[in-house]
Design a protein around this motif. Structure first.
Motif: not given
Length: 195
Positions: A17-18, A21, A133, A162-163, A193
């Motif tokens: 996911d990161l 992003k 992160d 935020q992510t 999160r």
């Protein structure tokens, strides 16, 4: 060496996911708080090397902090007993990332270089810190009272992107301590999160 559930979540969900992003910045900042003798940050470095070779040209920072200078010195040296490496470290990983020194095992230098070690008291005033992160504050919050936990979570909330993802120990939670987080569940395990 840390629990498989968390590392499964990192491997299957969180890091992919990161990567998506952060594909423009090509950077990843991971913080292991209260890192003690260093197993967690070294496991993170091994996970990135093993499972995400595409990150080899990214700017990866793994920051490891602890309150104890003695522990930091030990972690930086990366020397573990047979008993310690037997705890959850697969043999192929041991052979690939460690070298034998007498009756002990030392983390190889190139893996040691992936970690930045810093002295830090979670319950005290936090120094300047990059946006993160992934944050690990595992199995240390249980030792603090609620106001201290809230202050630590406040600080973590401030530096978590935020992510980003926050991992706590299995006996720890943000629920009814800090309302700035929400829970994300994985196949096994969970993370927090920013709301």
């Amino acid at each position: 060496f840390p629990s498989h559930d968390t590392f499964d979540a990192l491997k299957q969900t969180v890091i992919p996911d990161l990567i998506e992003k952060n594909k423009n910045s090509r950077s990843l900042v991971i913080w292991s708080a209260a890192s003690s003798s260093g197993q967690e940050p070294y496991s993170l470095a091994m996970l990135i090397r093993e499972s995400f070779p595409s990150l080899s040209n990214w700017n990866i920072r793994i920051i490891a902090t602890d309150i104890s200078q003695t522990m930091l010195k030990r972690a930086k040296e990366g020397v573990y007993s047979q008993l310690e490496v037997n705890r959850g470290l697969p043999v192929p990983m041991l052979i690939k990332y460690f070298e034998r020194e007498g009756l002990q095992w030392r983390v190889k230098a190139d893996l040691r270089r992936m970690i930045e070690w810093r002295e830090m008291n979670l319950a005290g005033t936090w120094p300047a810190f990059p946006s993160c992160d992934i944050i690990f504050i595992r199995n240390v919050m249980i030792y603090f009272d609620v106001p201290t936990k809230r202050r630590i979570l406040d600080n973590a909330h401030r530096i978590l992107k935020q992510t980003g993802y926050l991992f706590l120990g299995s006996a720890e939670t943000t629920i009814s301590v800090h309302d700035g987080f929400e829970v994300t569940y994985f196949d096994k395990g969970m993370a927090y999160r920013r709301r």
